[in-house]
Design a protein around this motif. Structure first.
Motif, PDB file in Angstrom:
ATOM      1  N   SER A 312      32.902 -47.578   2.302  1.00  0.00           N
ATOM      2  CA  SER A 312      32.343 -48.891   3.202  1.00  0.00           C
ATOM      3  C   SER A 312      30.922 -49.289   3.989  1.00  0.00           C
ATOM      4  O   SER A 312      31.017 -50.378   5.221  1.00  0.00           O
ATOM      5  N   LYS A 313      30.670 -47.975   2.943  1.00  0.00           N
ATOM      6  CA  LYS A 313      28.750 -48.646   3.597  1.00  0.00           C
ATOM      7  C   LYS A 313      28.038 -48.824   2.176  1.00  0.00           C
ATOM      8  O   LYS A 313      27.074 -48.855   3.006  1.00  0.00           O
ATOM      9  N   SER A 314      28.816 -49.235   1.184  1.00  0.00           N
ATOM     10  CA  SER A 314      27.640 -49.673   0.114  1.00  0.00           C
ATOM     11  C   SER A 314      28.279 -50.979  -0.471  1.00  0.00           C
ATOM     12  O   SER A 314      29.193 -51.487  -0.363  1.00  0.00           O
ATOM     13  N   TRP A 351      35.402 -54.444   5.010  1.00  0.00           N
ATOM     14  CA  TRP A 351      34.120 -54.451   4.806  1.00  0.00           C
ATOM     15  C   TRP A 351      33.538 -55.524   3.068  1.00  0.00           C
ATOM     16  O   TRP A 351      32.586 -56.153   3.159  1.00  0.00           O
TER      17      TRP A 351
END
Length: 1801
Positions: A312-314, A351
């Motif tokens: 969820s950060k990529s 995301w």
């Protein structure tokens, strides 16, 4: 070709080796030979001759037998080198097999240091072995070896070189190891207890590799955890890159064992910082681990959750190629029941929806949205939180794929509105949020007509249904439907009735200004449209702000038959709309009509929040606008106007609430529409007539106006008109206020239409006279109000004249009311002048009185009087007179008055005269009124220039109101002038400010220019008068300025305005002075004044600064002098203004500068900043805080490397000295202290290792600050916890949680990360002192957290001090707060991880001493410490378990429940049940025996209970050796008097004896001992103890079949169960039972024990058997009468046992006495059989009867006497009757077979 070795020679060599090994008769000789020959011997396994290979194998078999002793070492290094040699081990697999066998055997026998030396050899080329078994075995060896690996300090040279030393150039080996470490972290030994043998994340081959194919590889199971911890420690070293560490650390951080998870989490946080989540390889690894692949199941749920959090950060994870994986993740989230995973999945989908490109969302969104819709409909069990996430995800994805939203059916939007309507839980907010997301997206799109139509229909349906979606529907209509949409405006009008936020949204939809505010994207598009008009190729987008067209709006609003919400029913106006909606719709329709009619004139009305009011008033204020509207209405279809007028009419005559604001709309429209449209309403005069008596005054006024309009209409017949006037006069006579108004409006409009002659003059006179009389004489305020208005209308239209009324009397009355502030009286007084000729004294007198009223009244009265003066002087030439008195189609005769010129001259003259504020205010307002209302008069046009001069003069007045009015007057003059005149006026105005116009005006020294304090000079005084100005010039050091100031005398009228002075006066003068430009005194002072708190001073000095050419270069030239001036002003300034200006100026000066520039002043600056932070003035403190922030930012930049290393440390030293000193953290002022803290937090993040010199002191101060920053309210809560339904301990736990998440605690951990060996050596003493001396809970908790952090993050540095810190922690564990005590205990547990064995044993000894000697709190603390040791230092504790676990076992039996619980938890979590008790039995018994004689009674009890617990847990399979250990201790424990709980020990002792009878029956001594013990204890007199003791006696007698104790037992029982003395007081015992109840228990246990002691088989004497049974029956007969349920149960069970043993005995029952015995037994059984209240007892009696028949049969067989036959017959009858009476099927099931058997007896 290589030569083949000679077979015989090789055999000879092998035989020689074998012989030498065989002749070695000591282990030392054997070891020496093996070191020399084992590796060469194994090389012969590569021989081409099978005989040689077989011989080597045979020798190895012999060697294997000889090397079993563990102290015999093997040549592992040589074997390993041989294994690794490609020419040897790499060529001959057999050699490698034997090498590995001996390596695995011998490596554990090597010293640790030698083992670690093998590490480089072991890992070299480990990835290149082709044999999986060999690799797996080597990896297993590595796991065992690395447990002793101690990594060098992180970041050290050794750590950096470790990778090179281990792997050389073999990067592949490091990656291979890291990969298998990843798989190791996934391994779970539960696979061996599962059917499918699968492990999440691992294939079957992986499991085989890691476990070597057997469960025993990691036995005990703790070995796996130890291997993981060791692998993590190895991974965390410099041997591996962050990229190789992160995945294994990620997996391990989710391990259920905290010993694995904690260090893994630390490694993961460190490594992930440098690992890019945008790396394709990283993302691929995460996806594979998350979802698995063929043959490899997905990861476990907790790991999946964490992986999804990373994805969820990529952005890389959201690429189009990942579509399949993303869909799989969604499916995973929808199917899982693990809430955290589901939440993570929805966060990931959010995301994706935000970060994915259009290519992915266009293909992904349709399917995902449908899945989410289906799931939301099919899974109502999901939590509200999760469903909320689903709605958010659905909305975000759908908004990225706009075409699925804007399909003609609007399925998704309708779905969301339906869900909002049907929501039964708490997700309505989430659904509304989802609708908001969708709305924001759609609002930017251009909607096709079909979509608009569908949207309009849907929104109307939602509103009509009145469900929870109404508010959203209104909001959607306001955002998506253009302002020109009549449906959108209809929705807005409807929602106004619904109240709350829905009504607010609806009101915005029908107001263009607020509509534009909620549609910002349309505003941007409007700007683009303007730009696109210059480009012919670009088609402008739709104008969303275009107004609706009038005719369609009216027809849709008021002609269409709309479906309305059900709640509107019963409250409709004219069957159309409820009041509020009706009013909103009608008012909007009227405004749209006016707006559309204005055309080009729309530009004069700004679309702002007052748009509605401005449109409503434009008709009355602007005659051009009125004519435009009249023309517009003439062009409209009559049907449209008729519809609008009909609706307005209904609003006017509605008698309910809610429409007051729109009642007058009909009147407004009727005066504007063509007369032809209005004709049909003349017949409705009778309808409105009734409303003249309405209760509300405003309603009566509206209706009266309508009466005037309709009654004066030409088609109203004269008779009808006469009747109307008659009725009005009659109403006046009755003092009805509505009649007064109606009469005045009717007569005035008749006069306007020229029909006044149609009315009887006498009636007119009569009515006017009564109205005038009422005005002058009545005391009814409301009636007088209407009379005044009637007289006003009559006077304006000259209906009244001097002959009709006593004008003087009326004038006097009006004047009296006007003086009291009555505005209508003032206006009417002006109109009253119409009755007189213009030059008459009476008219002049009225003007004089009006001027006086303006002077004596306030601001509002000035304007009212000014308007009245303009009206009196101009008559109908005043626009104020004409306002509201025009009717479309009626041409009135205008009577203008010529007094404007005279009045204007009078005001212009007054403008030049001196006077007070009232006179000047009246003059400027009067002048403004004449210019505004009489602008058509030639006199005004001629004297515009004079008016401009007068207004310009008023601009300099000190009164803000006069200045503002003058500015308005100038604007009016400018608007009335032609272009040339406008230019002249502007030039004249500018010249007055620039000084070009010369005036002779006297200025004295005392002439006041400024308010006191507005222009402070810096020494406490301020510039105020002209004399002060001259003094200021002298102070500036330029004497010539005194003469230049003299020029200001001519401009006193200009610079008397404070703002104008700074701009045009002083700045101009100073700019002409050459000396000023280089004046070193001026620039610093002037710079400081630019930041003065006073706005006027700032503006003035800013102007002077600019006039003098001040700029950045000026600041750079004088910056040091400016800084010195600011420092001086901040310290010495006696006025807060000076201090604040100095600090603000300093902030501006230092902002953005390098600290090195002002380093010489740095100490002074910080000292002043902290001092002023505690200033008495709040604004000064705020300014100081801003300065401190600027300084902090500069220091942080400097610390981060903005300067050189040496200068950097100097600056940091200065900063730390202030921050940590009495002016910082130790300051008394809380604000100063908090700022110093916040500054330190920033410095810590930036300084890093540079902070090392201050770390010990800094940590200590931070720990103290933890308490200082805690809110004072906490102490109050603790003192008053009971008032709030809580306890001090609960509050302490909350404080603990807040401290853990405290930024100070986080900063302390950041500080500790910069430790090195010298620094920690200095830190430990201060930490030890803090632990011992801290007084507050936060500081104590902080100390414990520091210790934990040191253990977890800096084990190598902290290890040498672990023992000492552990001692300090033990002293603090005794804290009176449970929370603090537990925190210190946890810290002690962590410290034991790194402590020496001696240190751990000292901790254990402390716990033991504290336990044996302490009270409840101390004992509980001991348990907490040992529990923490086992939890946080498990491996260390297990190594010393023999010293710890026995004590824990004993202590878990503590008499205090809280203490017992603490120890029990530790024992349960760290042992395997009875096995541990058997293992440590000797130690348990030893400790218990040593303390059984303790002086503390509770200690004796605890030890005795421990022995009892040990016996109970292992008595079933106890050994003789264990009995020998336990027996003396149990004898000792049961000796002495009785005590509470002793029965447990006695029962355990008896149980042990019974279970171990195979060992004891042959041991007469021990049997005698146990017999004596149980007999002795049974004879105790303690009533509470006697029962359990007798029970144990019965157990003992029952357990040994060959033991006849009946006589002794009977004697004890008979004595114990003596009848209770009824006269004795029945007192409760300790356990709540009364003495009688206790005695009852003794009887029960005594009867049972007696029965258990009955052993007829041991003693075959008939006489003895008869005697014993008789004695038993006597006891039963004696105590069974009136027995309770327990005693009854005991009785039948005991009888059954006696009969059973009688049957089992070898007694022949041949004595006649048995007949009587059996009769008594039968009667006892029969008694139980007939007990109807005890079914269970009857069932047991039936079973006993079956056994009894066996006895009876034996007896009858031996003795067939008449008595015996009688007994049998009696039994038959008794059983028959019992069967007959029995109703229970359960009892009969047992009894029937017995009755059948009895027939055979």
């Amino acid at each position: 070709m290589a030569q083949v070795p000679d077979e015989a020679k090789e055999l000879r060599l092998v035989n020689n080796v074998e012989l030498k090994i065989a002749l070695a008769d000591t282990d030392a000789q054997l070891q020496k030979l093996l070191n020399l020959y084992l590796a060469p011997l194994l090389m012969k396994l590569g021989s081409p001759h099978s005989s040689v290979r077989n011989k080597v194998i045979a020798v190895c078999s012999h060697v294997n037998t000889r090397i079993k002793p563990s102290n015999l070492r093997l040549p592992v290094p040589a074997l390993l080198e041989q294994f690794k040699d490609p020419a040897v081990g790499g060529t001959y697999p057999l050699i490698r097999n034997f090498d590995l066998m001996y390596i695995t055997t011998g490596i554990d026998r090597m010293p640790v240091s030698e083992r670690l030396e093998l590490l480089p050899t072991l890992v070299r080329d480990i990835s290149k072995h082709g044999n999986d078994h060999h690799q797996g075995t080597l990896f297993n060896v590595l796991l065992r070896l690395q447990q002793h690996f101690v990594p060098p300090p992180r970041g050290s040279e050794e750590d950096t070189a470790l990778r090179e030393n281990l792997f050389r150039d073999g990067v592949q080996d490091a990656e291979w190891l890291a990969g298998w470490f990843v798989k190791l972290m996934l391994l779970n030994l539960n696979i061996f207890s599962q059917e499918d043998k699968s492990c999440p994340g691992l294939s079957a081959a992986d499991i085989e590799f890691l476990t070597l194919g057997k469960k025993e590889t990691f036995i005990p199971t703790s070995m796996l955890a130890e291997a993981k911890v060791a692998a993590l420690k190895f991974l965390a070293s410099g041997a591996f890159m962050d990229r190789e560490q992160y995945l294994a650390a990620l997996i391990a951080s989710t391990d259920t064992n905290s010993a694995v998870a904690d260090p893994a989490d630390d490694i993961f946080k460190r490594s992930i910082a440098t690992v890019s989540l945008e790396d394709e390889g990283v993302v691929g690894e995460l996806y594979t681990l998350l979802l698995g692949r063929p043959g490899i199941p997905p990861a476990k749920l907790t790991l999946q959750t964490k992986i999804i959090g990373l994805l969820s950060k990529s952005r890389k994870a959201t690429e189009e190629v990942r579509k399949g994986e993303i869909e799989a993740i969604l499916t995973l989230g929808l199917e899982t029941t693990y809430p955290r995973l589901r939440q993570a999945v929805f966060s990931f989908m959010t995301w994706v929806s935000r970060m994915a490109d259009d290519g992915l969302t266009n293909t992904l969104a349709p399917g995902v949205v449908e899945k989410l819709r289906y799931w939301l409909l099919s899974d109502p069990t999901a939590s509200d939180e999760v469903r909320g996430y689903a709605y958010e995800t659905l909305a975000l994805l759908a908004s990225r794929c706009i075409y699925i939203l804007l399909e003609p059916e609007l399925d998704i939007i309708r779905f969301l509105f339906r869900q909002l309507k049907d929501d039964k839980g708490g997700v309505a907010v989430s659904i509304e949020g989802a609708l908001g997301v969708v709305l924001t997206k759609i609002a930017r799109e251009k909607l096709d007509q079909p979509v608009k139509a569908a949207l309009e229909t849907m929104l109307l349906d939602v509103i009509v249904q009145e469900n929870r979606g109404v508010g959203q529907a209104v909001k959607w209509a306001g955002r998506l439907l253009g302002f020109g949409s009549v449906v959108g405006r209809w929705v807005g009008a409807l929602s106004v009735e619904m109240g709350g936020t829905t009504a607010e949204e609806g009101a915005k939809a029908i107001h263009p200004y607020y509509y534009r505010l909620v549609n910002p994207e349309a505003s941007i598009q409007a700007i683009k449209n303007v730009e696109s008009q210059m480009d012919v190729d670009v088609l402008p987008a739709e104008d969303k702000f275009a107004f609706p067209q009038f005719a369609p709006l009216v027809l849709y609003f008021f002609s269409v038959n709309h479906i309305l919400p059900a709640s509107f029913a019963g409250n409709l106006i004219a069957e159309r709309l409820p009041p509020k909606s009706f009013a909103a719709a009608l008012a909007f329709a009227k405004r749209i009509a006016i707006w559309e009619a204005l055309g080009p004139q729309q530009l004069d009305i700004k679309i702002d929040e007052d748009w509605d009011r401005n449109v409503d008033t434009v008709i009355g204020m602007d005659e051009l606008a009125r004519s435009r509207v009249e023309t517009f209405f003439e062009q409209q279809e009559p049907s449209v106007l008729a519809t609008l007028l009909d609706v307005a009419w209904e609003g006017m005559i509605y008698d309910g609430e809610g429409v007051d604001q729109i009642r007058n709309i009909w009147n407004d429209l009727a005066a504007l529409v063509p007369p032809s449209v209005l004709e049909r309403y003349t017949g409705n005069v009778s309808v409105v007539w009734k409303l003249l008596n309405a209760p509300k005054a405003e309603t009566r006024r509206v209706v009266a106006y309508a009466v005037g309009l309709l009654g004066s209409f030409p088609n109203v017949a004269d008779p009808t008109l006469s009747r109307l006037v008659d009725d009005l006069v009659a109403g006046i006579e009755e003092n009805k206020s509505g009649a007064f108004l109606g009469f005045g409006f009717l007569l005035s409009r008749l006069k306007m239409r020229g029909r006044l002659d149609s009315v009887n003059p006498d009636l007119v006179r009569k009515g006017i006279e009564m109205i005038a009389t009422t005005l002058a004489e009545s005391r009814d305020a409301a009636l007088v109000e209407t009379a005044i208005e009637a007289i006003r209308e009559s006077a304006v239209f000259n209906v009244v004249d001097e002959s009709m009324i006593d004008v003087e009397k009326v004038q006097k009355s009006l004047l009296e009311k006007a003086k009291r502030g009555h505005e209508k009286s003032v206006q009417t007084l002006g109109y009253l002048s119409f009755l007189y000729p213009e030059e008459s004294p009476q008219a002049e007198n009225i003007i004089v009185e009006l001027i006086k009223l303006g002077e004596s009244g306030g601001v509002e009265m000035s304007f009212v009087a000014g308007e009245a003066l303009a009206n009196a002087s101009a008559g109908w030439g005043s626009s104020a007179v004409r306002r509201g008195r025009s009717v479309a189609g009626v041409q009135r005769t205008v009577v203008r008055r010529t007094g404007v010129k005279k009045l204007l001259s009078q005001f212009l003259k007054r403008a030049n005269e001196a006077g007070g504020g009232g006179k000047r205010r009246t003059t400027v307002v009067g002048l403004l009124s004449v210019v505004e209302f009489c602008n058509e008069d030639e006199a005004v046009k001629e004297r515009l220039s004079d008016a401009q001069q007068a207004f310009r003069a008023f601009l300099t007045d000190r009164d803000d109101f006069i200045q503002e009015t003058a500015a308005r007057g100038l604007t009016a003059v400018y608007s009335l002038s032609d272009e040339d005149t406008q230019r002249d006026l502007v030039r004249s105005l500018v010249s007055s400010f620039t000084g070009e116009t010369k005036q002779k005006i006297q200025v004295s020294r005392d002439t006041q220019l400024f308010e006191p304090g507005q222009l402070p000079t810096g020494d406490g005084s301020s510039v105020g008068s002209y004399g002060d100005i001259m003094s200021l010039a002298a102070e500036l050091g330029d004497p010539s300025l005194v003469y230049k100031f003299m020029t200001l005398a001519r401009h006193n009228s200009t610079w008397a305005s404070r703002a104008a002075f700074g701009r045009f006066g002083l700045g101009k003068i100073l700019s002409n002075s050459a000396e000023v430009r280089d004046n070193e005194k001026l620039w610093p002072v002037l710079y400081r004044y630019r930041f003065d708190p006073s706005t006027g001073v700032r503006q003035s000095m800013g102007s002077i600064w600019q006039a003098l050419g001040g700029c950045s270069e000026t600041v750079e030239r004088w910056w040091e002098a400016i800084l010195q001036e600011c420092l001086k002003g901040a310290v010495r300034g006696s006025e807060w203004r000076v201090r604040e200006a100095s600090i603000s100026a300093m902030t501006d000066l230092l902002g953005g500068r390098k600290v090195s520039q002002y380093k010489p002043y740095l100490q002074d600056i910080w000292a002043i900043a902290f001092k002023v932070l505690d200033d008495v003035k709040e604004s000064v403190r705020i300014a100081a805080m801003k300065l401190c922030k600027v300084l902090t930012a500069g220091m942080v930049r400097a610390v981060e490397g903005d300067t050189g290393p040496k200068e950097n440390m100097e600056i940091l030293s200065i900063l730390m000295e202030f921050l940590m000193g009495r002016q910082g953290l130790e300051a008394e002022a809380k604000d100063v202290q908090l700022f110093a803290l916040s500054t330190l937090l920033q410095v810590v993040k930036s300084a890093g290792e540079k902070l090392r010199p201050w770390i010990p002191e800094l940590v200590q101060k931070m720990l103290v600050l933890l308490a200082d920053v805690e809110p004072e309210a906490v102490n109050y809560l603790i003192m008053n916890a009971d008032k709030y339904g809580t306890t001090g301990e609960d509050i302490d736990r909350m404080r603990l949680n807040s401290i853990r998440s405290s930024p100070i605690m986080s900063t302390i951990e950041d500080i500790l990360d910069n430790l090195d060996a010298p620094t920690i050596a200095k830190l430990i003493p201060s930490l030890t002192k803090a632990i011992r001396t801290s007084l507050s809970l936060p500081s104590k908790i902080g100390c414990s957290r520091v210790v934990v952090s040191l253990v977890m993050r800096h084990p190598t540095l902290f290890r040498p001090y672990a023992d000492d810190i552990g001692k300090s922690l033990l002293g603090a564990v005794k804290d009176r707060s449970e929370v603090v005590s537990l925190s210190y205990a946890v810290a002690a547990g962590y410290a034991c991880r790194l402590a020496t064995d001696k240190g751990i044993l000292q901790t254990v000894d402390w716990c033991k001493k504290n336990y044996w000697a302490g009270e409840e709190r101390e004992r509980r603390a001991s348990g907490a410490v040992l529990g923490a040791v086992y939890k946080h230092a498990t491996d260390r504790a297990n190594a010393l378990a023999v010293d710890i676990l026995p004590f824990i076992f004993i202590a878990k039996g503590d008499t205090d429940e809280s203490v017992s619980e603490e120890f029990s938890k530790t024992w349960t979590e760290n042992t395997g049940g009875s096995g541990a008790i058997k293992l440590y039995l000797k130690e348990i018994v030893q400790i218990s025996t040593e303390n059984l004689t303790s002086a503390r009674w509770s200690t004796r009890q605890t030890c005795a209970f421990a022995l009892a617990a040990a016996v109970i847990s292992m008595s079933r399979d106890i050994t003789e050796a264990q009995i020998q250990v336990l027996w003396p201790a149990l004898i000792s424990a049961t000796s002495g008097k009785s005590w509470d709980g002793k029965e447990k020990v006695l029962e355990a002792f008896v149980s042990l004896a019974v279970d171990a009878k195979q060992y004891l029956q042959s041991d007469e001594v021990r049997m005698k001992e146990i017999e004596l013990v149980v007999l002795r204890e049974a004879m105790r007199n303690n009533v509470a103890y006697r029962g359990p003791a007798i029970k144990c006696l019965g157990m003992f007698a029952d357990g040994f079949e060959n033991l006849d104790l009946f006589g002794k037992v009977y004697e004890i029982v008979e004595s114990a169960i003596a009848p209770f003395d009824e006269d004795e007081m029945d007192v409760d015992g300790e356990d709540g039972k009364s003495a009688k109840q206790l005695q009852q228990g003794v009887i029960v246990k005594g009867l049972k024990a007696s029965s258990q002691a009955f052993r007829p088989s041991v003693n075959s004497n008939e006489e003895a058997g008869i005697q014993q049974i008789s004695q038993l029956l006597d006891i039963f007969d004696k105590h069974i009468v009136g027995a309770n349920l327990e005693l009854k149960t005991c009785s039948i069970e005991s009888i059954t046992l006696v009969v059973e043993r009688l049957v089992a005995s070898n007694l022949k029952l041949e004595n006649d006495a048995w007949t009587n015995i059996l009769r008594r037994i039968w009667l006892r059984i029969l008694d139980h059989s007939n007990d109807r209240g005890f079914e269970n007892g009857r069932t047991k009696a039936a079973a006993a009867l079956g056994i009894f028949l066996d006895c009876l049969t034996r007896h009858k067989t031996v003795i067939n006497s008449p008595e015996c036959r009688d007994l049998v017959e009696m039994i038959r009858k008794g059983i028959g009757q019992t069967v007959k009476d029995e109703k229970s099927a359960m009892v009969l099931r047992v009894l029937d077979p017995i009755a059948a058997r009895l027939l055979q007896v």
